[in-house]
Motif scaffolding. Structure first.
Motif, PDB file in Angstrom:
ATOM      1  N   LEU A 130       2.109   6.749  -8.629  1.00 33.28           N
ATOM      2  CA  LEU A 130       1.732   6.360  -7.304  1.00 33.28           C
ATOM      3  C   LEU A 130       1.778   5.067  -7.169  1.00 33.28           C
ATOM      4  CD1 LEU A 130      -1.027   9.267  -6.599  1.00 33.28           C
ATOM      5  CD2 LEU A 130       1.390   9.021  -5.510  1.00 33.28           C
ATOM      6  N   GLU A 131       1.037   4.096  -7.731  1.00 36.11           N
ATOM      7  CA  GLU A 131       0.875   2.750  -7.860  1.00 36.11           C
ATOM      8  C   GLU A 131       2.317   2.003  -7.750  1.00 36.11           C
ATOM      9  OE1 GLU A 131      -1.887   1.009 -10.761  1.00 36.11           O
ATOM     10  OE2 GLU A 131      -0.685  -0.983 -10.438  1.00 36.11           O
ATOM     11  N   ALA A 132       3.217   2.639  -8.449  1.00 40.67           N
ATOM     12  CA  ALA A 132       4.582   2.113  -8.533  1.00 40.67           C
ATOM     13  C   ALA A 132       5.287   2.575  -7.103  1.00 40.67           C
ATOM     14  CB  ALA A 132       5.235   2.690  -9.942  1.00 40.67           C
ATOM     15  N   ILE A 133       5.221   3.621  -6.851  1.00 41.14           N
ATOM     16  CA  ILE A 133       6.178   4.204  -5.618  1.00 41.14           C
ATOM     17  C   ILE A 133       5.682   3.408  -4.275  1.00 41.14           C
ATOM     18  CG2 ILE A 133       4.804   6.023  -4.760  1.00 41.14           C
ATOM     19  CD1 ILE A 133       7.459   7.789  -4.669  1.00 41.14           C
ATOM     20  N   TRP A 134       4.582   3.080  -4.038  1.00 44.44           N
ATOM     21  CA  TRP A 134       4.177   1.928  -2.930  1.00 44.44           C
ATOM     22  C   TRP A 134       5.344   0.829  -2.888  1.00 44.44           C
ATOM     23  CZ3 TRP A 134       2.110   4.687   0.053  1.00 44.44           C
ATOM     24  CH2 TRP A 134       0.832   5.424  -0.113  1.00 44.44           C
ATOM     25  N   ASN A 135       5.759   0.372  -4.042  1.00 44.45           N
ATOM     26  CA  ASN A 135       6.787  -0.695  -3.864  1.00 44.45           C
ATOM     27  C   ASN A 135       8.052  -0.333  -3.504  1.00 44.45           C
ATOM     28  OD1 ASN A 135       5.494  -2.990  -5.628  1.00 44.45           O
ATOM     29  ND2 ASN A 135       4.730  -1.247  -6.906  1.00 44.45           N
ATOM     30  N   VAL A 136       8.541   1.043  -3.396  1.00 41.56           N
ATOM     31  CA  VAL A 136       9.736   1.258  -2.694  1.00 41.56           C
ATOM     32  C   VAL A 136       9.804   2.429  -1.556  1.00 41.56           C
ATOM     33  CG1 VAL A 136      11.026   0.959  -4.965  1.00 41.56           C
ATOM     34  CG2 VAL A 136       9.887   3.244  -4.716  1.00 41.56           C
ATOM     35  N   ILE A 137       8.614   2.487  -0.878  1.00 43.09           N
ATOM     36  CA  ILE A 137       8.418   3.354   0.204  1.00 43.09           C
ATOM     37  C   ILE A 137       9.359   2.494   1.389  1.00 43.09           C
ATOM     38  CG2 ILE A 137       7.018   4.191   1.856  1.00 43.09           C
ATOM     39  CD1 ILE A 137       6.876   5.724  -0.632  1.00 43.09           C
ATOM     40  N   ASN A 138      10.031   3.096   1.927  1.00 39.45           N
ATOM     41  CA  ASN A 138      10.722   2.599   3.318  1.00 39.45           C
ATOM     42  C   ASN A 138      10.096   2.931   4.374  1.00 39.45           C
ATOM     43  OD1 ASN A 138      12.751   1.802   5.091  1.00 39.45           O
ATOM     44  ND2 ASN A 138      14.387   3.130   4.372  1.00 39.45           N
ATOM     45  N   TRP A 139       9.206   1.945   4.751  1.00 41.83           N
ATOM     46  CA  TRP A 139       8.417   2.051   5.881  1.00 41.83           C
ATOM     47  C   TRP A 139       9.132   1.847   7.357  1.00 41.83           C
ATOM     48  CZ3 TRP A 139       4.127   4.313   5.334  1.00 41.83           C
ATOM     49  CH2 TRP A 139       3.202   4.002   4.232  1.00 41.83           C
ATOM     50  N   LYS A 140      10.292   1.020   6.962  1.00 41.60           N
ATOM     51  CA  LYS A 140      11.277   0.963   8.187  1.00 41.60           C
ATOM     52  C   LYS A 140      11.600   2.487   8.745  1.00 41.60           C
ATOM     53  CE  LYS A 140      15.280  -1.873   9.552  1.00 41.60           C
ATOM     54  NZ  LYS A 140      16.268  -2.720   8.869  1.00 41.60           N
ATOM     55  N   GLU A 141      12.147   3.012   7.767  1.00 41.55           N
ATOM     56  CA  GLU A 141      12.489   4.626   8.132  1.00 41.55           C
ATOM     57  C   GLU A 141      11.358   5.183   8.767  1.00 41.55           C
ATOM     58  OE1 GLU A 141      15.248   6.328   8.200  1.00 41.55           O
ATOM     59  OE2 GLU A 141      14.416   8.317   8.195  1.00 41.55           O
ATOM     60  N   GLY A 142      10.105   5.017   8.307  1.00 40.61           N
ATOM     61  CA  GLY A 142       8.956   5.652   8.420  1.00 40.61           C
ATOM     62  C   GLY A 142       8.364   5.369   9.906  1.00 40.61           C
ATOM     63  N   GLU A 143       8.775   4.090  10.073  1.00 41.20           N
ATOM     64  CA  GLU A 143       8.661   3.728  11.591  1.00 41.20           C
ATOM     65  C   GLU A 143       9.495   4.366  12.717  1.00 41.20           C
ATOM     66  OE1 GLU A 143       6.402   0.223  13.412  1.00 41.20           O
ATOM     67  OE2 GLU A 143       8.470  -0.424  13.090  1.00 41.20           O
ATOM     68  N   GLU A 144      10.736   4.530  12.208  1.00 40.59           N
ATOM     69  CA  GLU A 144      11.824   5.277  13.193  1.00 40.59           C
ATOM     70  C   GLU A 144      11.198   6.596  13.448  1.00 40.59           C
ATOM     71  OE1 GLU A 144      15.644   3.092  11.474  1.00 40.59           O
ATOM     72  OE2 GLU A 144      15.845   5.240  12.287  1.00 40.59           O
ATOM     73  N   ARG A 145      10.859   7.396  12.260  1.00 45.25           N
ATOM     74  CA  ARG A 145      10.082   8.924  12.453  1.00 45.25           C
ATOM     75  C   ARG A 145       9.102   8.577  13.224  1.00 45.25           C
ATOM     76  NH1 ARG A 145      10.748  10.340   6.096  1.00 45.25           N
ATOM     77  NH2 ARG A 145      12.999  10.196   5.894  1.00 45.25           N
ATOM     78  N   TYR A 146       8.174   7.859  13.101  1.00 46.17           N
ATOM     79  CA  TYR A 146       7.029   7.756  13.726  1.00 46.17           C
ATOM     80  C   TYR A 146       7.283   7.538  15.226  1.00 46.17           C
ATOM     81  CZ  TYR A 146       2.441   5.868  15.355  1.00 46.17           C
ATOM     82  OH  TYR A 146       1.267   5.718  15.955  1.00 46.17           O
ATOM     83  N   ASN A 147       7.939   6.726  15.655  1.00 47.81           N
ATOM     84  CA  ASN A 147       8.202   6.517  17.093  1.00 47.81           C
ATOM     85  C   ASN A 147       8.930   7.546  17.743  1.00 47.81           C
ATOM     86  OD1 ASN A 147       7.112   3.761  17.082  1.00 47.81           O
ATOM     87  ND2 ASN A 147       9.093   2.893  16.533  1.00 47.81           N
ATOM     88  N   ASP A 148       9.738   8.096  17.028  1.00 47.63           N
ATOM     89  CA  ASP A 148      10.505   9.537  17.506  1.00 47.63           C
ATOM     90  C   ASP A 148       9.371  10.694  17.647  1.00 47.63           C
ATOM     91  OD1 ASP A 148      13.523   8.992  15.758  1.00 47.63           O
ATOM     92  OD2 ASP A 148      12.974   8.268  17.703  1.00 47.63           O
ATOM     93  N   ALA A 149       8.481  10.665  16.679  1.00 49.87           N
ATOM     94  CA  ALA A 149       7.432  11.550  16.983  1.00 49.87           C
ATOM     95  C   ALA A 149       6.746  11.305  18.076  1.00 49.87           C
ATOM     96  CB  ALA A 149       6.772  11.840  15.550  1.00 49.87           C
ATOM     97  N   VAL A 150       6.079  10.209  18.238  1.00 49.80           N
ATOM     98  CA  VAL A 150       4.957   9.828  19.263  1.00 49.80           C
ATOM     99  C   VAL A 150       5.572   9.860  20.573  1.00 49.80           C
ATOM    100  CG1 VAL A 150       3.565   8.017  19.821  1.00 49.80           C
ATOM    101  CG2 VAL A 150       3.488   8.880  17.469  1.00 49.80           C
ATOM    102  N   GLN A 151       6.922   9.138  20.547  1.00 47.39           N
ATOM    103  CA  GLN A 151       7.232   8.894  21.896  1.00 47.39           C
ATOM    104  C   GLN A 151       8.280  10.122  22.531  1.00 47.39           C
ATOM    105  OE1 GLN A 151       9.660   5.040  21.546  1.00 47.39           O
ATOM    106  NE2 GLN A 151       7.614   4.172  20.988  1.00 47.39           N
ATOM    107  N   LYS A 152       8.858  10.854  21.676  1.00 46.61           N
ATOM    108  CA  LYS A 152       9.757  11.892  22.124  1.00 46.61           C
ATOM    109  C   LYS A 152       9.531  13.255  21.419  1.00 46.61           C
ATOM    110  CE  LYS A 152      13.404   8.348  21.417  1.00 46.61           C
ATOM    111  NZ  LYS A 152      14.625   8.241  20.839  1.00 46.61           N
ATOM    112  N   GLY A 153       8.352  13.275  20.575  1.00 45.90           N
ATOM    113  CA  GLY A 153       8.101  14.738  19.938  1.00 45.90           C
ATOM    114  C   GLY A 153       9.238  15.268  19.019  1.00 45.90           C
ATOM    115  N   LEU A 154       9.974  14.226  18.348  1.00 40.76           N
ATOM    116  CA  LEU A 154      10.881  14.679  17.536  1.00 40.76           C
ATOM    117  C   LEU A 154      10.484  14.758  16.143  1.00 40.76           C
ATOM    118  CD1 LEU A 154      14.045  12.604  18.828  1.00 40.76           C
ATOM    119  CD2 LEU A 154      13.682  14.995  18.774  1.00 40.76           C
ATOM    120  N   ASP A 155      10.964  15.889  15.421  1.00 38.24           N
ATOM    121  CA  ASP A 155      10.466  16.169  13.986  1.00 38.24           C
ATOM    122  C   ASP A 155      11.747  15.848  13.081  1.00 38.24           C
ATOM    123  OD1 ASP A 155      10.109  17.378  11.568  1.00 38.24           O
ATOM    124  OD2 ASP A 155       9.406  19.409  12.551  1.00 38.24           O
TER     125      ASP A 155
END
Lengths: 208, 178
Positions: A177-202
């Motif tokens: 877990l400690e290691a994987i934080w170094n390779v989490i793609n938060w940019k992709e995460g934010e795209e998904r987050y915005n789609d979810a919050v703004q458009k209700g997209l899954d």
């Protein structure tokens, strides 16, 4: 179209997540484990299309859920990882960072809570940061085995099956877990987050 | 609650079939379960089931295994092995595959359990751990190779003792192994 799923290419080389996730794990995980889910999903969907009775169809549900879930989960996974010399491990200022800080108090606290949830899984499963469809707030949740995430819109998922880390970290899940934080793609995460919050997209619906 | 704390043989004796590192890892997991205090157990039913079941299952498992220069690998039942492998490969997630005695009919059957659930529907005869940690370092994703190998180290003598106790006395090995 059912029965014609394909293994998606990784968005990076097999060794690109080193030293955090080894090339050996990435190759096995993608070429063997994920491929097996794809192959079995195609077979299950083919059998389902040919099934003539409800009983036969019901009998195929476990295979559809397991292999379909496996295909969805891993397809989401590869995309929410990225090389550390690129977008990996970097949560830029923006809506997702704000949403995490509002929900958890701080990014640090979020990481603590996420690790606690991931380490609490009994058996095989996944840990998720997801958007609650009703409140639009990010929450941490887990799923068992290859169950797809149905209760939230996925933002970032972490595979906690032993095949995801055992060759490198053995039983020491906190190190993984400690290691994987170094390779989490938060940019992709934010795209998904915005789609979810703004458009209700899954994101889980559209990833295949 | 006291129980056997030692492996009955040296870690490397089961090589080639189960590598030494895997045996050490399993023993670490077992000791972790043993370290839970009584207070820690109270109210943690889910954790107890996972760790208690894990402890029972691993205690039964290590008694099943025996070096191939001992009692391992003496018996083989082709069709049973085929059916057992089929059941094993059908496990979706982590779990165990069992040969057990049906308490009502006293007939042996193959069954599986999920995660670390203890075997409650049958009297255990032989169990095989199908969690990835059991085989991944040596066999990676190729579960059939692990299964093919483990037949060489199944302790059928122990299995027969359990079978006889189950059939003749209705004794459940899982109750007495800790």
């Amino acid at each position: 179209m059912s029965g014609q799923h394909k293994l998606p290419d990784l968005p990076y080389a097999y060794n690109a997540l080193e030293p955090y996730i080894s090339e050996q794990i990435m190759k096995l995980h993608h070429q063997k484990h994920h491929q097996t889910y794809v192959t079995a999903l195609n077979a299950a969907e083919g059998a389902y299309a040919n099934a003539k009775t409800p009983k036969e169809r019901i009998g195929l549900q476990a295979a559809l859920k397991f292999n379909g879930g496996g295909h969805i989960n891993h397809s989401l996974f590869w995309k929410n990882l990225a090389p550390n010399n690129g977008d990996g491990g970097k949560l830029y200022d923006g809506a997702l960072k704000k949403g995490i800080e509002q929900a958890f108090g701080s990014f640090d606290n979020f990481q603590k809570e996420f690790s606690k949830a991931a380490l609490g899984i009994q058996g095989s499963g996944w840990a998720w940061l997801g958007v609650n469809p009703q409140t639009k707030v990010v929450e941490i949740t887990t799923t068992a085995n290859q169950d797809p995430l149905l209760t939230h819109y996925p933002v970032v998922g972490v595979d906690m099956w032993e095949h995801a880390f055992y060759l490198q970290y053995q039983n020491v899940k906190p190190n993984y877990l400690e290691a994987i934080w170094n390779v989490i793609n938060w940019k992709e995460g934010e795209e998904r987050y915005n789609d979810a919050v703004q458009k209700g997209l899954d994101a889980g619906l559209n990833v295949l």
